[in-house]
Design an enzyme around this catalytic site. Structure first.
Site, PDB file in Angstrom:
ATOM      1  N   ASN A 106       0.781  -1.242   0.000  1.00  0.00           N
ATOM      2  CA  ASN A 106       0.000   0.000   0.000  1.00  0.00           C
ATOM      3  C   ASN A 106       0.810   1.289   0.000  1.00  0.00           C
ATOM      4  OD1 ASN A 106       0.677  -0.654   2.699  1.00  0.00           O
ATOM      5  ND2 ASN A 106      -0.955   0.659   3.465  1.00  0.00           N
TER       6      ASN A 106
ATOM      7  N   CYS B 260      -2.832   1.584   6.727  1.00  0.00           N
ATOM      8  CA  CYS B 260      -2.922   0.909   8.026  1.00  0.00           C
ATOM      9  C   CYS B 260      -3.525   1.835   9.075  1.00  0.00           C
ATOM     10  CB  CYS B 260      -1.544   0.442   8.457  1.00  0.00           C
ATOM     11  SG  CYS B 260      -0.320   1.757   8.395  1.00  0.00           S
TER      12      CYS B 260
ATOM     13  N   GLU C 161       5.227  -4.119  11.816  1.00  0.00           N
ATOM     14  CA  GLU C 161       4.114  -3.165  11.828  1.00  0.00           C
ATOM     15  C   GLU C 161       2.968  -3.827  11.086  1.00  0.00           C
ATOM     16  OE1 GLU C 161       3.737  -0.705  13.618  1.00  0.00           O
ATOM     17  OE2 GLU C 161       5.792  -0.522  14.333  1.00  0.00           O
TER      18      GLU C 161
HETATM   19  P1  NAD Z   1       0.412  -8.996   3.591  1.00  0.00           P
HETATM   20  O1  NAD Z   1       0.593  -9.373   5.006  1.00  0.00           O
HETATM   21  O2  NAD Z   1      -0.479  -9.796   2.738  1.00  0.00           O
HETATM   22  O3  NAD Z   1       1.843  -8.988   2.844  1.00  0.00           O
HETATM   23  C1  NAD Z   1       2.915  -8.218   3.326  1.00  0.00           C
HETATM   24  C2  NAD Z   1       4.221  -8.799   2.799  1.00  0.00           C
HETATM   25  O4  NAD Z   1       4.438 -10.084   3.413  1.00  0.00           O
HETATM   26  C3  NAD Z   1       4.224  -9.044   1.293  1.00  0.00           C
HETATM   27  O5  NAD Z   1       5.502  -8.712   0.777  1.00  0.00           O
HETATM   28  C4  NAD Z   1       3.967 -10.551   1.215  1.00  0.00           C
HETATM   29  O6  NAD Z   1       4.452 -11.143   0.018  1.00  0.00           O
HETATM   30  C5  NAD Z   1       4.739 -11.051   2.408  1.00  0.00           C
HETATM   31  N1  NAD Z   1       4.324 -12.346   2.931  1.00  0.00           N
HETATM   32  C6  NAD Z   1       3.124 -12.979   2.790  1.00  0.00           C
HETATM   33  N2  NAD Z   1       3.132 -14.147   3.474  1.00  0.00           N
HETATM   34  C7  NAD Z   1       4.343 -14.247   4.063  1.00  0.00           C
HETATM   35  C8  NAD Z   1       4.944 -15.209   4.931  1.00  0.00           C
HETATM   36  N3  NAD Z   1       4.288 -16.300   5.308  1.00  0.00           N
HETATM   37  N4  NAD Z   1       6.204 -14.987   5.377  1.00  0.00           N
HETATM   38  C9  NAD Z   1       6.870 -13.858   5.036  1.00  0.00           C
HETATM   39  N5  NAD Z   1       6.343 -12.898   4.217  1.00  0.00           N
HETATM   40  C10 NAD Z   1       5.106 -13.092   3.739  1.00  0.00           C
HETATM   41  O7  NAD Z   1      -0.035  -7.449   3.586  1.00  0.00           O
HETATM   42  P2  NAD Z   1      -0.471  -6.516   2.366  1.00  0.00           P
HETATM   43  O8  NAD Z   1      -1.811  -6.954   1.863  1.00  0.00           O
HETATM   44  O9  NAD Z   1       0.641  -6.360   1.382  1.00  0.00           O
HETATM   45  O10 NAD Z   1      -0.627  -5.116   3.110  1.00  0.00           O
HETATM   46  C11 NAD Z   1      -1.769  -4.733   3.811  1.00  0.00           C
HETATM   47  C12 NAD Z   1      -1.624  -4.985   5.283  1.00  0.00           C
HETATM   48  O11 NAD Z   1      -0.468  -4.329   5.787  1.00  0.00           O
HETATM   49  C13 NAD Z   1      -2.784  -4.412   6.087  1.00  0.00           C
HETATM   50  O12 NAD Z   1      -3.111  -5.303   7.121  1.00  0.00           O
HETATM   51  C14 NAD Z   1      -2.219  -3.120   6.655  1.00  0.00           C
HETATM   52  O13 NAD Z   1      -2.870  -2.649   7.818  1.00  0.00           O
HETATM   53  C15 NAD Z   1      -0.810  -3.514   6.910  1.00  0.00           C
HETATM   54  N6  NAD Z   1       0.063  -2.353   6.966  1.00  0.00           N
HETATM   55  C16 NAD Z   1       0.554  -1.978   8.179  1.00  0.00           C
HETATM   56  C17 NAD Z   1       1.338  -0.845   8.269  1.00  0.00           C
HETATM   57  C18 NAD Z   1       1.882  -0.383   9.583  1.00  0.00           C
HETATM   58  O14 NAD Z   1       2.840   0.389   9.586  1.00  0.00           O
HETATM   59  N7  NAD Z   1       1.332  -0.818  10.701  1.00  0.00           N
HETATM   60  C19 NAD Z   1       1.623  -0.098   7.124  1.00  0.00           C
HETATM   61  C20 NAD Z   1       1.107  -0.537   5.906  1.00  0.00           C
HETATM   62  C21 NAD Z   1       0.323  -1.665   5.829  1.00  0.00           C
END
Ligand code: NAD
Length: 478
Positions: A149, A280, A246
Site C-alpha cells: 500500500n 494501516c 508493523e
Molecule cells: P500482507 O501481510 O499480505 O503482505 C505483506 C508482505 O508479506 C508481502 O511482501 C507478502 O508477500 C509477504 N508475505 C506474505 N506471506 C508471508 C509469509 N508467510 N512470510 C513472510 N512474508 C510473507 O499485507 P499486504 O496486503 O501487502 O498489506 C496490507 C496490510 O499491511 C494491512 O493489514 C495493513 O494494515 C498492513 N500495513 C501496516 C502498516 C503499519 O505500519 N502498521 C503499514 C502498511 C500496511
C-alpha cells in the site's frame, strides 16, 4: 517495462515464475512484468549482503549518507513520472502517489542527516581514569518484507535507516507493486551504493519465509497484515532473531459533542477514503457522541457520496480502485456481512459509474453496535462504520474495544478530554483534531496490541532497531 531482481550488484531477470503487475483501474493493462527470484537466488542475495556487510559498516557514516542524498535527489527528480507509475500499479490518486514519492525522498534525506546527529553516550565511572562509553554498531544483514500500500515510502523508511546506520539489506517487496521497488533500488545503485549492500528479490510468501528463516539474516523488519506478521514474529522467536513488525489496524475516530462538526466530518472522510482506505492508519471505526451523531453522520455520508471515484490518473478523481480483485471481493463481502448483521448503509455509493477495475464505493455504515464482525476485522478498504456513545468516557472505552492499537483520532475542544485520551487510548499514534492517518518521518511511528511488535519505526526510534549497543568500560592504561 520489465522489472529485475538485484543480487550482489547485478540486475537479473530471476529464475522463478513469471509475474505481471497490472493496473487495478484497468486490469487488462500490464504495468510491468518480471520473474520471481528462485530459492537459489534468495540464497545468493543473502550471501551477497553478508559479503558486503563489513565494508559498508566500515564506510564512514557521511559517505553512506552521501549515497542516500544522491538517491533522494533522483527520487525527487522523478516524482512526477514515478508517481504516475505508482498510481497505475497501486491505485491511489496521482496527487497522493506523487506526494508519496516525494515523501520517500524526504525520508532518505532525514536518514542521511543522521550522519550529523548520530552519537553515543559517555557515563562516568567510579573507578579513577575510566569512562563508560555506549557506542552503536550496525546489526549486519536485515531482511525486509514490505506491503503493497505504500510501495516506495515504507521501503524508504526501512531501507533509509538500515543503510544509514551501516547495515546491508535483502528486501522482498509485495509482488503487487514491483515497479516502484525497482525504481527505489535503482535510485540507490545509481547514487553509488556498493554492490551487495541492497539486494532486491521479488517473490511471494515462500521467498518471505526463506528470508525470515535464513541463518545469514540477522534481523527482520516486516510491515503487512497481522496474520502474516504474527507468523513472522513466531518464527523469529523460535530462532531468537530480532524482529520489528508493523501490522494491521482498525482505527477509531471519536467525535465528541463539542467538536467542530464540519471539520470533524471532513477529516473523517479523508481518514476513511484517501488511498481507497488502504492505509494501516485509515479510519474504519467512528464513535460519535449521541447528541451530535445524526448531524455528523449526515455530513460524513454526504461527503462520501459526493466523492469522485475513478481512474487515479484522471484530474479531479478523489478515490481510485482497490489494489486487486481479491481485495475488492474481501471488502464487498465485509460490507455485505455487516448489512446482514444489521448495519445500515448511509452513503449512496459515490459516483462510481460503470467501470472495469477493482472499484468499490466509499461506504458509511450505521452499525447496530460493536458485536458485529465489522467492528473487529480489518477490511482494508473505503468503509467506515459508526456507533454512538454517551460521553467521552464511553467513547474512549469503545475505541479500546479492539485487538488492534495502531492509530486513533479524537475531535474535541476540551483539552482535559484530549489529555485523558492520550492517557487512556491503547494506540501508538493519536491525532487530536486531525484524521487518524498521516505520519511525519522524524517522529516514531508504530502500533501497540496486535498492530505492532518490537521497536518503532521512523525518526530516531528507528535507531533502536537498526543498531546494537556495545558498552565499553574504557579504563586508562595502568
Ligand atoms: P500482507 O501481510 O499480505 O503482505 C505483506 C508482505 O508479506 C508481502 O511482501 C507478502 O508477500 C509477504 N508475505 C506474505 N506471506 C508471508 C509469509 N508467510 N512470510 C513472510 N512474508 C510473507 O499485507 P499486504 O496486503 O501487502 O498489506 C496490507 C496490510 O499491511 C494491512 O493489514 C495493513 O494494515 C498492513 N500495513 C501496516 C502498516 C503499519 O505500519 N502498521 C503499514 C502498511 C500496511
Amino acid at each position: 517495462m520489465d522489472v529485475l531482481n538485484l543480487i550482489g550488484g547485478r540486475w537479473s531477470e530471476g529464475e522463478g515464475e513469471e509475474f505481471a503487475d497490472t493496473n487495478p483501474a484497468r486490469p487488462a493493462e500490464v504495468v510491468a512484468r518480471g520473474r520471481f527470484a528462485s530459492a537459489r537466488e534468495v540464497e545468493r542475495a543473502v550471501a551477497a549482503a553478508r559479503e558486503a556487510a563489513p565494508g559498508w559498516a566500515a564506510t564512514p557514516h557521511h559517505a553512506r549518507a552521501a549515497v542516500l542524498l544522491g538517491a533522494a535527489d533522483l527520487v525527487d527528480g522523478n516524482a512526477g513520472e514515478w508517481g504516475a507509475e505508482l498510481a497505475r500499479e497501486e491505485g491511489k490518486t496521482l496527487p497522493e502517489a506523487v506526494a508519496e514519492v516525494r515523501g520517500a525522498a524526504r525520508i532518505l534525506r532525514y536518514y542521511a542527516g543522521e550522519a550529523d546527529r548520530e552519537s553515543g553516550e559517555i557515563y562516568a565511572s567510579p573507578r579513577p581514569g575510566e569512562n563508560v562509553l555506549v557506542v552503536r554498531k550496525p546489526i549486519g544483514v536485515i531482511g525486509m518484507i514490505t506491503p503493497f500500500n505504500f510501495p516506495i515510502a515504507i521501503p524508504a523508511w526501512k531501507i533509509g535507516p538500515a543503510l544509514s546506520y551501516g547495515n546491508t539489506v535483502v528486501w522482498k517487496p509485495s509482488s503487487l507493486v514491483p515497479l516502484l521497488a525497482c525504481r527505489l533500488a535503482r535510485a540507490l545503485t545509481e547514487a553509488g551504493l556498493p554492490d551487495g549492500v541492497l539486494n532486491l528479490v521479488y517473490g511471494e510468501a515462500d521467498a518471505g519465509t526463506a528470508i525470515v528463516g535464513h541463518p545469514g539474516v540477522n534481523a527482520i523488519s516486516f510491515t503487512g497484515s497481522t496474520a502474516v506478521g504474527r507468523a513472522v514474529i513466531a518464527r523469529c522467536g523460535e530462532l531468537g532473531k530480532p524482529v520489528q513488525t508493523e501490522m494491521g489496524g482498525k482505527n477509531a475516530s471519536i467525535v465528541l459533542a463539542d467538536a467542530d462538526l464540519d471539520h470533524a466530518a471532513e477529516q473523517v472522510v479523508l481518514g476513511a477514503f484517501r488511498s481507497t482506505g488502504q492505509k494501516c492508519t485509515a479510519t474504519s471505526r467512528l464513535i460519535v457522541a449521541s447528541q451530535v451523531a445524526d448531524d455528523l453522520l449526515e455530513r460524513v455520508a454526504a461527503r462520501a457520496s459526493g466523492l469522485v471515484v475513478g481512474d487515479p490518473l484522471e484530474d479531479g478523481v478523489e478515490m481510485g480502485p482497490l489494489v486487486s480483485s481479491a481485495a475488492r471481493d474481501r471488502v464487498s463481502a465485509g460490507v455485505r456481512r455487516a448489512v446482514e448483521e444489521g448495519a445500515k448503509p448511509l452513503s449512496d455509493g459515490g459516483r462510481l459509474g460503470d467501470r472495469d477495475g477493482w472499484f468499490v464505493p466509499p461506504t458509511v455504515l450505521d452499525l447496530p453496535g460493536t458485536g458485529v464482525d465489522f467492528w473487529h476485522t480489518e477490511l482494508f478498504g473505503p468503509v467506515v462504520g459508526a456507533v454512538r456513545a454517551d460521553g467521552a468516557e464511553e467513547a474512549l472505552g469503545l475505541a479500546n474495544l479492539s485487538d488492534h492499537g495502531l492509530s486513533a483520532a479524537i475531535f474535541t475542544r476540551d483539552l482535559g478530554v484530549a489529555l485523558q485520551a492520550v492517557e487512556r487510548l491503547e494506540v501508538g499514534v493519536l491525532h487530536v483534531n486531525s484524521e487518524s492517518a498521516g505520519t511525519f518521518p522524524y517522529v516514531p511511528f508504530g502500533g501497540t496490541k496486535q498492530s505492532g511488535f518490537g521497536p518503532k519505526e521512523q525518526g530516531r526510534a528507528a535507531r533502536e532497531f537498526f543498531t546494537q549497543t556495545v558498552t565499553v568500560y574504557l579504563g586508562a592504561p595502568a
